[in-house]
Design a protein around this motif. Structure first.
Motif, short mmCIF file in Angstrom:
data_model
loop_
_atom_site.label_atom_id
_atom_site.label_comp_id
_atom_site.label_asym_id
_atom_site.label_seq_id
_atom_site.Cartn_x
_atom_site.Cartn_y
_atom_site.Cartn_z
N TYR A 1 14.06 -10.45 -4.71
CA TYR A 1 14.47 -9.05 -4.56
C TYR A 1 14.71 -8.64 -3.11
CZ TYR A 1 13.10 -8.86 -9.45
OH TYR A 1 13.00 -9.09 -10.79
N TYR B 1 14.48 -1.81 -7.22
CA TYR B 1 13.28 -1.05 -6.85
C TYR B 1 12.44 -0.73 -8.09
CZ TYR B 1 14.86 -0.36 -2.04
OH TYR B 1 15.23 -0.57 -0.74
N GLN C 1 10.47 -3.72 -8.94
CA GLN C 1 9.37 -3.86 -7.99
C GLN C 1 8.32 -2.75 -8.14
OE1 GLN C 1 11.56 -3.86 -4.26
NE2 GLN C 1 11.44 -6.09 -4.13
N LYS C 2 8.54 -1.84 -9.11
CA LYS C 2 7.64 -0.71 -9.36
C LYS C 2 7.57 0.24 -8.17
CE LYS C 2 4.87 -3.15 -12.78
NZ LYS C 2 3.51 -3.53 -13.22
N ASN C 3 8.63 0.24 -7.36
CA ASN C 3 8.74 1.21 -6.27
C ASN C 3 9.54 2.39 -6.81
OD1 ASN C 3 8.99 2.58 -3.88
ND2 ASN C 3 9.78 0.86 -2.71
N TYR C 4 8.86 3.21 -7.63
CA TYR C 4 9.55 4.24 -8.39
C TYR C 4 10.15 5.36 -7.52
CZ TYR C 4 7.26 1.84 -12.24
OH TYR C 4 6.85 0.89 -13.13
N PRO C 5 9.49 5.83 -6.47
CA PRO C 5 10.14 6.86 -5.64
C PRO C 5 11.48 6.42 -5.07
CG PRO C 5 7.79 6.77 -5.17
CD PRO C 5 8.10 5.60 -6.05
N LYS C 6 11.55 5.19 -4.55
CA LYS C 6 12.82 4.71 -4.00
C LYS C 6 13.86 4.51 -5.10
CE LYS C 6 12.67 2.72 0.51
NZ LYS C 6 13.12 1.60 1.34
N ALA C 7 13.40 4.10 -6.27
CA ALA C 7 14.34 3.93 -7.37
C ALA C 7 15.00 5.26 -7.72
CB ALA C 7 13.62 3.36 -8.60
N LYS D 1 15.36 7.81 -5.72
CA LYS D 1 16.22 8.19 -4.59
C LYS D 1 17.58 7.52 -4.69
CE LYS D 1 16.52 7.70 0.43
NZ LYS D 1 15.83 7.19 1.65
#
Length: 827
Positions: free
Chosen positions: A216, A246, A249-255, A257
């Motif tokens: 990723y 994202y 990768q469980k980076n939900y805020p960036k997803a 955005k």
């Protein structure tokens, strides 16, 4: 004179074959293409004469010393008797052909009888094409560009075949060659001709392959290169792919955005794409628990472009926030979503048109119809799940909520789901352990249509079978079969009711019929294998379970049955192999581990047997056979201290069995701890004062240790032995009286019953007395069939007995003690 005149006369009939004569004659005055080669014209251009306006000249005059032929000249005769003017001129005796006429293949100069050849093919083959020079820089760059395109295509093909590593390698190689191509163009000064589309394709494919291989960070970096380059049009759409990464990768805020950034760059004309991005945003909000934000997106989608998945997710969000009324409204929206599928009636063939029947039969199973069925099945699954989810909440009771859902479904396009919801209502009652309500609900379907009636009767048969009400189970199984003879579940239930009545041949017939109707009915196949096993037809049973294993690869029950069959067939290696596969699926199954230990023990591999017995004890420390084997193993290997732990565990599990406590005391004695052994024997004597073995060991220990208590224990030993003699005499008298009553046959019914009871007790007493060791024999609790290590007391000779006899003796002793009662105990 007349002859001379005739020479100049041309008859029209003679020239009729050459109607197009004269068209190839061309006056060079009008030939502008040859002016460069005309020296007179070039001289005129260089002098002042060329600056004067041209003077028209009549044909026949000379320009630049070149005579022009005209129709009045004597060089070319009259083309025809009609006096047709000449259109071409003669230059040095050769006529210049006109292009338009020559291309059509018409020529007056063509000889009579010659072949018609407008394309000039009779002149021979065309000269070979000029070979391109591949050494030029431009050609080299074109070849390299083609190689880059081929690598991109190979990368995509490898990904399509599932070879993700190869697809990534090809994508990287395409990137290297594309960079080399860019450098060459910059070196040759042709940077303005760089193919941006090729660069975009290389980077996009490389980013995709990085993402497919779960790399990723590299994928994000590659996408970032594309997005930041302003020369790439529509590169902002790739932010959707970056948001997906994202999300993984469980980076939900960036997803969120990046999803919103992509949404801002997409116009309203692309409505479908915007809807999909909004669905992704709602899913991300759901993952982080922001249900209100998710509801906002989902409600917008349901108003613009409603679909089944969005409606189901909206119900889940309302369920999460506990809004009952909005749950109801969302459920109504869900069942009103149009599927866009035609009715199934179009696949029903008419009886009068054979051609139409053939067409319908051809399209009945095509990919489009399969897709329609899958779409409808998915919608029904979502509706059923949503109804089961909200039914206990939307009303005061679960039943009322389910009834509301059923009423809503009956007024929608999913009318056939109403009966299925009712059956699911009964199944939900089952899960809540409310069997009476489940039965009542299912009995309501006895007068319904065939399919629903069969399903309800099948469930009722299953319920009664679990409650061991075989008559009712058999009745409803018959009812289900009458409603639908091809229902494999009904046939399987009928076979089960016959199986428990030990009519295995008839049960096998029902199972085989179920398999004929549905070859994927795994329950029928499993039960058929068990039936063959009961009938002793092991090879057929093995075939059934082998087929079942091909269907259910990771089913531990099937593997255990295969291992059991191979053990019965005395193929220990295959049995061990199947058990090894089983514990790879269920590594904590104590029964499978114990069975493996038993098989290795029979094979003589004590170390492997100990390993699996120990693992079995670790997961389930209450299996008496495992405890006994481990204790005896440590005794056999001279680690008596370790054996104490297992025999103490056995004493806790069976506190009324004196043998485990005697084994603990014996282990203390064998390890040299005589004081602890004496204390243990004293405790055993307090709990079991009539234990002959305990008293014998107490007498011997006290005697060896020189204690004064030896006399008391010796006296008690004698009293217990006298009691044994009395019991033996009573057993003998009971046998004699029973034998005498059988010979005479004159005893009354009451006396006969009393005699029968005495005889039974006498037999048990006899067995118990025969099983007890002699006065000079130690107590032995081990057995030889399970374990080779047997307990040998150092105070007396070894007494070996097989496991079956030891188990039988222990059971008979226990049963005899229960039968005898207090009247046989000493006063």
């Amino acid at each position: 004179m007349s002859s001379k005149m005739m020479e100049h006369v041309h008859l029209a009939a003679e020239e009729e074959d050459d109607l197009y004569s004269g068209y190839n004659d061309y006056n060079p005055t009008f030939d502008s293409e040859e002016l460069d080669n005309d020296p007179g014209f070039q001289q005129a251009v260089k002098t002042s004469h060329g600056r004067r306006p041209p003077t028209a000249k009549f044909p026949g005059t000379a320009i630049g010393g070149r005579a022009l032929g005209t129709s009045f000249g004597s060089r070319v005769p009259m083309a025809s008797s009609m006096g047709r003017p000449m259109t071409g001129a003669v230059q040095d005796g050769a006529a210049r052909p006109m292009t338009a006429v020559r291309a059509a293949g018409y020529s007056s100069a063509m000889a009579r009888g010659s072949a018609f050849d407008p394309l000039g093919q009779s002149k021979g083959p065309a000269p070979p094409l000029e070979i391109k020079n591949e050494d030029t820089p431009e050609e080299k760059m074109k070849i390299l560009e083609r190689k880059v395109n081929d690598l991109i295509e190979e990368s995509c093909m490898a990904h399509g075949h599932g070879d993700l590593q190869l697809s990534l390698e090809k994508a990287k190689e395409a990137g290297r060659k594309e960079r080399a191509l860019v450098r060459q163009r910059e070196q040759t000064g042709t940077a303005d001709t760089i193919n941006l589309d090729l660069t975009y394709s290389v980077l996009f494919n490389l980013a995709n392959q990085y993402a497919n291989n779960d790399m990723y960070p590299e994928a994000l970096n590659t996408y970032q290169v594309i997005v930041k380059n302003k020369m790439f049009s529509n590169a902002g759409l790739l932010k959707v792919n970056m948001a997906n990464i994202y999300f993984k990768q469980k980076n939900y805020p960036k997803a969120i955005k990046f999803y919103r950034m992509a949404l801002d760059q997409i116009s309203n004309a692309h409505k479908e794409l915007r809807i999909k991005i909004m669905q992704n945003i709602a899913v991300v909000f759901t993952r982080i628990g922001k249900y209100s934000d998710a509801i906002t997106s989902l409600e917008h989608i349901m108003s613009e472009s409603p679909n089944i998945k969005t409606g189901y997710n909206l119900i889940l969000c309302y369920y999460a926030i506990g809004d009952r009324e909005r749950m109801k409204k969302a459920f109504q929206k869900l069942i009103s979503v149009p599927l866009g599928i035609d009715e199934e009636d179009k696949y029903t063939p008419p009886n009068d048109d054979p051609h139409t029947n053939l067409v319908i039969e051809a399209i009945k199973n095509d990919q489009l119809h399969q897709m329609e069925r899958e779409k409808k099945a998915m919608a029904e699954k979502f509706i059923m799940t949503a109804a089961k989810l909200i039914a206990p909440i939307i009303e005061v009771s679960f039943a009322a909520g389910f009834d509301w859902c059923v009423e809503m479904v009956k007024t929608s396009q999913y009318v056939e789901l109403a009966n299925d919801l009712e059956i699911n209502k009964a199944i939900t009652y089952l899960r809540q352990r409310d069997f009476n309500q489940a039965v009542e609900t299912l009995k309501m379907f006895e007068k319904k249509d065939t399919r629903v009636k069969s399903a309800a009767a099948t469930n009722l048969s299953f319920l009664y079978f679990l409650e061991k009400d075989l008559d009712q189970a058999d009745r409803y199984a018959d009812l289900a079969m009458v409603a639908d003879r091809y229902n494999p579940a009904a046939l399987t239930n009928k076979g089960n009711t016959v199986f428990v009545r030990h009519d295995y041949e008839k049960a096998a017939e029902f199972y085989k019929e179920a398999l004929r109707n549905d070859s994927s009915c795994t329950e029928a196949l499993y039960n058929l294998g068990l039936t063959y096993k009961r009938l002793g037809r092991l090879e057929e049973s093995l075939d059934c379970f082998t087929k079942l294993h091909a269907i259910l690869r990771n089913c531990a029950q099937v593997m255990y049955q295969l291992a059991s069959l191979y053990e019965t067939l005395e193929d220990s290696n295959q049995a061990i192999e199947w058990l090894m596969q089983m514990i790879s699926v269920t590594p904590t199954d104590p029964q499978a581990l114990a069975k493996l230990g038993e098989l290795y023990d029979h094979e003589g591999d004590k170390s492997q047997a100990f390993q699996y017995y120990y693992e079995s004890f670790r997961y389930f420390p209450s299996n008496m056979d495992v405890i006994e084997w481990l204790g005896a193993y440590y005794i056999d290997t001279q680690f008596c201290e370790k054996a104490i732990h297992y025999f103490e565990r056995a004493a806790l599990i069976q506190p009324t069995q004196v043998k485990w406590q005697l084994m603990v005391a014996s282990c203390y004695r064998r390890s040299g701890n005589y004081q602890k052994a004496l204390e243990t024997y004293k405790n055993i004597h307090q709990k079991f004062p009539d234990s002959v073995e305990c008293l014998r060991f107490l007498v011997r220990l006290c005697s060896d240790m020189g204690l004064k208590e030896v006399q008391d224990y010796a006296t008690k030993l004698k009293k217990v032995e006298k009691m044994k003699e009395k019991r033996e005499q009573r057993v003998k008298s009971g046998r004699e009286s029973s034998a005498r009553s059988r010979r005479e046959g004159s005893a009354s019914s009451d006396s006969g019953q009393s005699s029968h009871g005495t005889s039974a007790k006498g037999e048990r007493l006899s067995a118990r007395l025969r099983a007890l060791p002699g006065s000079n024999e130690p107590y032995e609790a081990s057995s030889q069939r399970d374990i080779d290590a047997s307990y040998v007391d150092p105070l007396g000779p070894q007494l070996e007995r097989p496991k079956t006899a030891a188990k039988k003796r222990a059971e008979e002793d226990e049963f005899a003690d229960e039968e005898l009662g207090d009247d046989l105990l000493p006063e």
